[in-house]
Design an enzyme around this catalytic site. Structure first.
Site, PDB file in Angstrom:
ATOM      1  N   ARG A 193      42.034  63.132  39.215  1.00 26.38           N
ATOM      2  CA  ARG A 193      42.575  64.078  38.403  1.00 26.38           C
ATOM      3  C   ARG A 193      44.002  64.478  39.551  1.00 26.38           C
ATOM      4  O   ARG A 193      44.337  65.562  39.303  1.00 26.38           O
ATOM      5  CB  ARG A 193      42.079  65.194  38.464  1.00 26.38           C
ATOM      6  CG  ARG A 193      40.567  65.431  37.541  1.00 26.38           C
ATOM      7  CD  ARG A 193      40.682  64.924  36.215  1.00 26.38           C
ATOM      8  NE  ARG A 193      39.750  65.079  35.209  1.00 26.38           N
ATOM      9  CZ  ARG A 193      38.870  64.196  35.008  1.00 26.38           C
ATOM     10  NH1 ARG A 193      39.109  62.975  35.617  1.00 26.38           N
ATOM     11  NH2 ARG A 193      37.764  64.333  34.399  1.00 26.38           N
ATOM     12  N   SER A 213      37.970  70.897  30.982  1.00 26.79           N
ATOM     13  CA  SER A 213      37.566  71.362  32.175  1.00 26.79           C
ATOM     14  C   SER A 213      38.671  72.154  32.839  1.00 26.79           C
ATOM     15  O   SER A 213      39.832  71.944  33.075  1.00 26.79           O
ATOM     16  CB  SER A 213      37.062  70.297  33.272  1.00 26.79           C
ATOM     17  OG  SER A 213      36.144  69.535  32.700  1.00 26.79           O
ATOM     18  N   GLU A 270      42.425  72.656  37.354  1.00 24.97           N
ATOM     19  CA  GLU A 270      42.693  71.433  36.841  1.00 24.97           C
ATOM     20  C   GLU A 270      43.888  71.585  35.790  1.00 24.97           C
ATOM     21  O   GLU A 270      44.928  70.790  35.774  1.00 24.97           O
ATOM     22  CB  GLU A 270      41.755  70.578  35.938  1.00 24.97           C
ATOM     23  CG  GLU A 270      42.047  69.413  35.540  1.00 24.97           C
ATOM     24  CD  GLU A 270      41.137  68.829  34.525  1.00 24.97           C
ATOM     25  OE1 GLU A 270      40.123  68.452  34.919  1.00 24.97           O
ATOM     26  OE2 GLU A 270      41.344  68.466  33.349  1.00 24.97           O
TER      27      GLU A 270
END
Ligand code: FAD
Ligand code: EPU
Length: 335
Positions: free
Chosen positions: A162, A236, A331
């Site tokens: 990520r 998420s 995130e």
């Protein structure tokens, strides 16, 4: 190009947060993007794709520029591979379907991830054992400060879990215009993630092709994750933390059932487990909540403000820190 003023961003973010942008415009090609940046660059431009990884805490006082650059085509091929070039404003899943329908392998495990192609390299999207970096060939980006278009190859992007250079040194200073992926005409099926094998067995598929993998991943995702069209969310909210081996041994002595996965630089612990263990799963305060089935996903049940979602994320972060000594990293891009 039409530049609108004072418009609601509710239709443009998957959390469904009702905030306003002082200015808003869409660009359909690189010339329009460059022109808009020249003319409105002083109004703190924010490039937006599908708005599925963003949380607006309040009105945006600058200009939001939405990427609508279209086009998916094969630009090179030989007997074993094909390179696909895709406009940054294309929907990611349309690119996946383009590849899968031509039996070009590499993206099928990334089926149904929301958002645009231009945003995919930014956090190096990943799911079910695959990341976009595994098929990435190159991208073209307009660098706002330098006013030039630059080609980035995989080695230039510092892709990680990520993560990429676009979230770090280049943050806020680029527009991804086009992305190229190199795909295989002899796809290697990746069913390493147990859930895919289970789903294929349930579907009665014994010799899966990439279309079967795509279908299995699509079904798993639909059953696990809330649909933003029904309940606002951005997937998420936090990344799964990676801890050192020493830290993990210490945690394991206190929590013998703690789940874990090997990672490049330590041990990955599911943030969903940490959050659930702190008692947040299914929690709701007003319209801001922690999803009942997947606690890593924060949700807007209707009229939550960006600040309410953010404050809940802060409470979760603090409780995980106090209990486990682990600091979760968001995130989602908070604006
Ligand atoms: P946006 O939200 O529009 O933008 C994200 C960031 O990138 C912002 O900072 C924006 O300014 C910037 N940006 C966007 N486009 C450009 C561009 N062309 N040039 C410059 N900057 C740009 N992610 C995963 O990795 N794996 C998953 O499995 C996954 N599942 C999800 C499931 C759900 C239900 C949802 C809602 C989200 C999920 N996500 C997942 C997160 C999201 O899909 C990805 O991060 C996706 O790449 C975001 O694309 P977007 O176009 O919506 O980006
Ligand atoms: N878990 C719990 N409680 C739950 C759910 C899960 O404890 O209610 C634990 C279990 O131990 C489970 C583990 O969490 O084994 C992992 O759960 P899951 O497979 O659902 O994956 P995740 O870690 O929650 C990650 C990605 C997703 C991606 C899936 C599938 C991150 C931050 N998230 O989720 O990506 O789709 O794996 O590969 O890495 C996103 O980035 O937005 C995203 C949705």
């Amino acid at each position: 190009m039409k530049v609108e003023q004072n418009i609601s961003l509710k239709p443009y973010n998957s959390f469904g947060i009702d905030v306003k942008a002082a200015y808003f415009a869409e660009f359909n090609n690189e010339n329009e993007a460059v022109e808009l940046l020249q003319e409105y660059g002083k109004y703190r431009p924010l490039i937006l794709g599908g708005g599925s990884n963003i949380l607006f805490k309040g009105n945006y006082e600058g200009i939001v520029l939405r990427n609508k650059i279209k086009g998916i085509r094969i630009v090179k091929e030989n007997t074993t591979e094909a390179v696909i070039e895709c406009g940054g404003g294309e929907v990611w899943n349309d690119l996946v379907n383009f590849a899968v329908s031509r039996n070009l392998g590499g993206l099928e495990n990334l089926s149904l991830i929301p958002g645009s192609v231009g945003a995919a390299p930014i956090q190096n999207i990943g799911a079910y054992g695959v990341e976009q970096k595994d098929s990435f060939e190159s991208l073209e980006a307009f660098l706002i400060n330098k006013k030039t278009i630059q080609v980035f190859e995989a080695n230039d992007c510092a892709f990680g879990y990520r993560d990429s250079i676009f979230k770090r040194t280049l943050k806020g200073n680029f527009v991804i215009l086009k992305v190229r992926y190199r795909l295989s005409k002899f796809p290697v099926i990746n069913t390493e993630y147990g859930a895919i094998r289970e789903k294929l067995n349930a579907l009665g598929v014994t010799a899966p092709g990439i279309a079967d993998v795509s279908k299995a991943v699509t079904e798993i995702r639909k059953s696990k994750l809330p649909d933003p069209a029904i309940i606002g969310n951005a997937g998420s909210f936090f990344k799964n933390p990676v801890v050192s081996h020493e830290m993990f041994i210490h945690l394991k002595s206190q929590y013998p059932n703690i789940p874990s996965f090997p990672a490049e630089n330590g041990i990955k612990i599911p943030a969903a487990w940490l959050i659930e263990t702190c008692g947040w799963k299914g929690y709701r305060k007003g319209d801001a909540g922690c999803h009942i089935h997947q606690p890593l996903v924060l949700v807007n049940y209707g009229k939550a403000s960006g600040n309410e979602i953010y404050n809940l994320s802060e409470e979760i972060l603090q409780s995980v820190k106090e209990r486990f000594g682990i600091v979760l990293e968001r995130e989602v891009n908070v604006i």
